[in-house]
Design an enzyme around this catalytic site. Structure first.
Site, PDB file in Angstrom:
ATOM      1  N   ARG A  67     -32.609  -2.484  24.935  1.00  0.00           N
ATOM      2  CA  ARG A  67     -32.743  -2.623  26.381  1.00  0.00           C
ATOM      3  C   ARG A  67     -34.050  -1.981  26.842  1.00  0.00           C
ATOM      4  O   ARG A  67     -34.509  -0.994  26.267  1.00  0.00           O
ATOM      5  CB  ARG A  67     -31.549  -1.950  27.069  1.00  0.00           C
ATOM      6  CG  ARG A  67     -31.375  -2.276  28.541  1.00  0.00           C
ATOM      7  CD  ARG A  67     -30.005  -1.785  28.998  1.00  0.00           C
ATOM      8  NE  ARG A  67     -29.894  -0.343  28.863  1.00  0.00           N
ATOM      9  CZ  ARG A  67     -30.197   0.539  29.826  1.00  0.00           C
ATOM     10  NH1 ARG A  67     -30.660   0.097  30.982  1.00  0.00           N
ATOM     11  NH2 ARG A  67     -30.050   1.813  29.630  1.00  0.00           N
ATOM     12  N   ASN A 116     -38.106   1.708  22.560  1.00  0.00           N
ATOM     13  CA  ASN A 116     -37.905   0.833  21.409  1.00  0.00           C
ATOM     14  C   ASN A 116     -39.187   0.211  20.869  1.00  0.00           C
ATOM     15  O   ASN A 116     -39.217  -0.223  19.715  1.00  0.00           O
ATOM     16  CB  ASN A 116     -36.917  -0.278  21.769  1.00  0.00           C
ATOM     17  CG  ASN A 116     -35.532   0.267  22.037  1.00  0.00           C
ATOM     18  OD1 ASN A 116     -34.996   1.024  21.245  1.00  0.00           O
ATOM     19  ND2 ASN A 116     -34.953  -0.090  23.171  1.00  0.00           N
ATOM     20  N   ARG A 161     -30.353 -10.950  27.079  1.00  0.00           N
ATOM     21  CA  ARG A 161     -29.054 -10.569  27.610  1.00  0.00           C
ATOM     22  C   ARG A 161     -28.995 -10.713  29.121  1.00  0.00           C
ATOM     23  O   ARG A 161     -30.014 -10.632  29.820  1.00  0.00           O
ATOM     24  CB  ARG A 161     -28.701  -9.142  27.190  1.00  0.00           C
ATOM     25  CG  ARG A 161     -29.576  -8.077  27.784  1.00  0.00           C
ATOM     26  CD  ARG A 161     -29.046  -6.689  27.454  1.00  0.00           C
ATOM     27  NE  ARG A 161     -29.275  -6.313  26.064  1.00  0.00           N
ATOM     28  CZ  ARG A 161     -28.977  -5.108  25.576  1.00  0.00           C
ATOM     29  NH1 ARG A 161     -28.442  -4.188  26.368  1.00  0.00           N
ATOM     30  NH2 ARG A 161     -29.216  -4.821  24.318  1.00  0.00           N
ATOM     31  N   SER A 186     -22.665  -0.601  24.076  1.00  0.00           N
ATOM     32  CA  SER A 186     -23.133  -1.421  22.960  1.00  0.00           C
ATOM     33  C   SER A 186     -22.155  -2.555  22.692  1.00  0.00           C
ATOM     34  O   SER A 186     -22.557  -3.691  22.413  1.00  0.00           O
ATOM     35  CB  SER A 186     -23.288  -0.562  21.697  1.00  0.00           C
ATOM     36  OG  SER A 186     -24.286   0.407  21.868  1.00  0.00           O
ATOM     37  N   GLN A 190     -29.166   0.173  14.683  1.00  0.00           N
ATOM     38  CA  GLN A 190     -29.772   0.968  15.751  1.00  0.00           C
ATOM     39  C   GLN A 190     -31.296   0.918  15.658  1.00  0.00           C
ATOM     40  O   GLN A 190     -31.870   1.191  14.606  1.00  0.00           O
ATOM     41  CB  GLN A 190     -29.307   2.414  15.638  1.00  0.00           C
ATOM     42  CG  GLN A 190     -29.776   3.280  16.792  1.00  0.00           C
ATOM     43  CD  GLN A 190     -28.615   3.982  17.458  1.00  0.00           C
ATOM     44  OE1 GLN A 190     -27.651   3.342  17.855  1.00  0.00           O
ATOM     45  NE2 GLN A 190     -28.696   5.275  17.573  1.00  0.00           N
ATOM     46  N   ARG A 235     -16.972  32.758   2.811  1.00  0.00           N
ATOM     47  CA  ARG A 235     -17.974  31.744   3.133  1.00  0.00           C
ATOM     48  C   ARG A 235     -18.478  31.073   1.838  1.00  0.00           C
ATOM     49  O   ARG A 235     -18.974  31.751   0.938  1.00  0.00           O
ATOM     50  CB  ARG A 235     -19.164  32.372   3.856  1.00  0.00           C
ATOM     51  CG  ARG A 235     -18.851  32.877   5.257  1.00  0.00           C
ATOM     52  CD  ARG A 235     -20.065  33.573   5.859  1.00  0.00           C
ATOM     53  NE  ARG A 235     -21.171  32.653   6.049  1.00  0.00           N
ATOM     54  CZ  ARG A 235     -21.387  31.966   7.161  1.00  0.00           C
ATOM     55  NH1 ARG A 235     -20.557  32.105   8.179  1.00  0.00           N
ATOM     56  NH2 ARG A 235     -22.411  31.171   7.271  1.00  0.00           N
TER      57      ARG A 235
END
EC number: 2.7.7.43
Length: 437
Positions: A55, A65, A114, A125, A146, A204
């Site tokens: 987008r 992007n 879109r 999404s 992605q 630990r």
């Protein structure tokens, strides 16, 4: 053994909320070969489509992007991996923005524009993927990749496609293994002290004695159509795919950008052909070494300027054994150029740059993969396309920018050569590391 080498570990669960799976019947086609095969129905392989959601209205980084990461538009890294994997019948970018559409097509993807509802800030999404499927009935499986995962490799996608197609999984998603100890959050009036969530503080474990935990890294989500139509990206016969930690890069905020650039230069996917050691850099004079401005003195002598950083970059390249040569289609003054004291071979008044560079290449006994080229004009296009490494300054023309693998942040005459030199050094480090394995 690394999980990526041996394949992903799997976890099988029932379809979400107990709903029955509504898998569509297999598509059939006629076998027309031979009389015995006529009229026999054969199963058509399911259509697996890669879908990158991009987008235009990113809140964190405007047009994130397609912002350049290590010289390549961010979305270009995953598109290159998806296309080179060879497992998708189609590769799509879903966007609402013209510039993103142009970049997607430049890298060889198809574009789905879109609608307004799927472009809203509130749209998920899943909303965008569902809208895509409504327009593409041919698609049986969606690999939602992605755009902000620039270290994705084709081998990851190939193994996931195999899990879906051959092992029968309905959904597969990417995870990364983390060795992090978690503690409960302190909340005023509710919990005044913290408590360990995944460890015993008295014992630990050492990192090497603990398997760690798996976290979604958001790199990709593969799912069959029937699952998405029910409103899920994860469900049915479900599995995870464990990615290497060094490949698990996700860019969420601007501060991640410099770190991601270093990671992608070292661990990113640069194409099908292996990188080779660069032996020759050819650089255009006007617009690369200089900013393209020419000054003329009172006695009609030509005056040009260049950046000292570029001179240092040239010196570093030469010290590392890389020959540096300059070229220009303009009749530059060789006397002026020699006064720069760069000690590099130069050829001016060149009408066919490709022929000259090819002659230099043969003279040195090199293949094109061992040649790097920095240009900025239409006349540089062919050299940029042939070279093993190609780059342009930020100020280069649009045609030259489309022909390259790296676009500098610096302009011509303002540090572009030094920047490109650093890019070469990082990639050569990658070449040397791969040779040592």
């Amino acid at each position: 053994m690394d999980s990526v080498e041996k394949g992903a570990a799997t976890s099988v669960v029932s379809t979400p909320r107990g709903r029955p799976s509504r898998g569509r019947p297999p598509k059939l086609q006629r076998n027309s070969r031979g009389s015995q095969g006529q009229g026999r129905a054969v199963e058509k392989p399911p259509h697996l489509a890669a879908l990158i959601l991009a987008r235009g209205g990113s809140k964190g980084i405007p047009l994130k992007n397609i912002k350049h990461l290590a010289g390549v538009p961010l979305i270009g890294w995953v598109l290159r991996a998806a296309l080179d994997s060879g497992v998708f019948q189609s590769v799509w970018v879903s966007t609402d923005h013209d510039e993103i559409e142009n970049v997607a097509k430049q890298f060889g993807a198809q574009v789905h524009r879109r609608g307004s509802e799927a472009s809203k800030d509130s749209a998920t999404s899943l909303d965008a993927i569902t809208e895509f499927l409504n327009y593409h009935n041919e698609v049986d499986i969606v690999g939602n990749i992605q755009a902000t995962s620039p270290c994705l490799h084709p081998t990851d996608l190939q193994k996931v496609a195999e899990m879906i197609r051959e092992e029968g999984y309905d959904s597969v998603f990417s995870v990364v293994r983390r060795h992090q100890f978690r503690w409960s959050e302190i909340q005023k009036g509710v919990r005044e002290v913290t408590e360990p969530l995944n460890l015993n503080p008295a014992k630990r474990p050492r990192r090497q004695d603990w398997d760690g935990e798996l976290y979604e890294n958001g790199s990709f989500y593969f799912a069959k159509r029937h699952l998405i139509e029910m409103g899920y990206l994860q469900g049915g016969k479900m599995a995870y795919y464990e990615m290497r930690a060094e490949h698990s890069v996700d860019i969420d905020v601007d501060i991640d950008w410099p770190i991601a650039e270093q990671r992608v230069l070292r661990f990113g996917y640069f194409g099908k052909e292996k990188l080779k050691e660069i032996k020759l850099l050819v650089c255009n004079i006007d617009g690369c070494l200089t900013n393209g401005h020419i000054y003329v003195s009172g006695d009609q002598k030509e005056i040009i300027s260049y950046d000292v950083k570029d001179a240092i970059g040239i010196s570093l390249l030469k010290k590392s054994g890389i020959e540096v040569r300059f070229i220009s289609e303009r009749a530059c003054s060789k006397q002026t150029l020699s006064s720069l004291k760069l000690d590099c071979k130069m050829e001016v008044s060149v009408s066919d740059k490709l022929a000259v560079v090819d002659e230099w290449r043969k003279e040195m006994g090199l293949c094109w993969k061992e040649v790097a080229y920095l240009g900025n004009e239409v006349s540089d296009e062919e050299c940029l396309r042939r070279a093993g490494l190609s780059g342009v300054p930020a100020s280069a023309c649009a045609a030259a920018q489309k022909a390259v693998g790296y676009i500098c942040k610096c302009g011509g005459g303002r540090g572009a050569i030094r920047e490109f030199a650093e890019h070469i050094f990082l990639l050569m480090e990658k070449v040397n590391n791969s040779c040592q394995k």
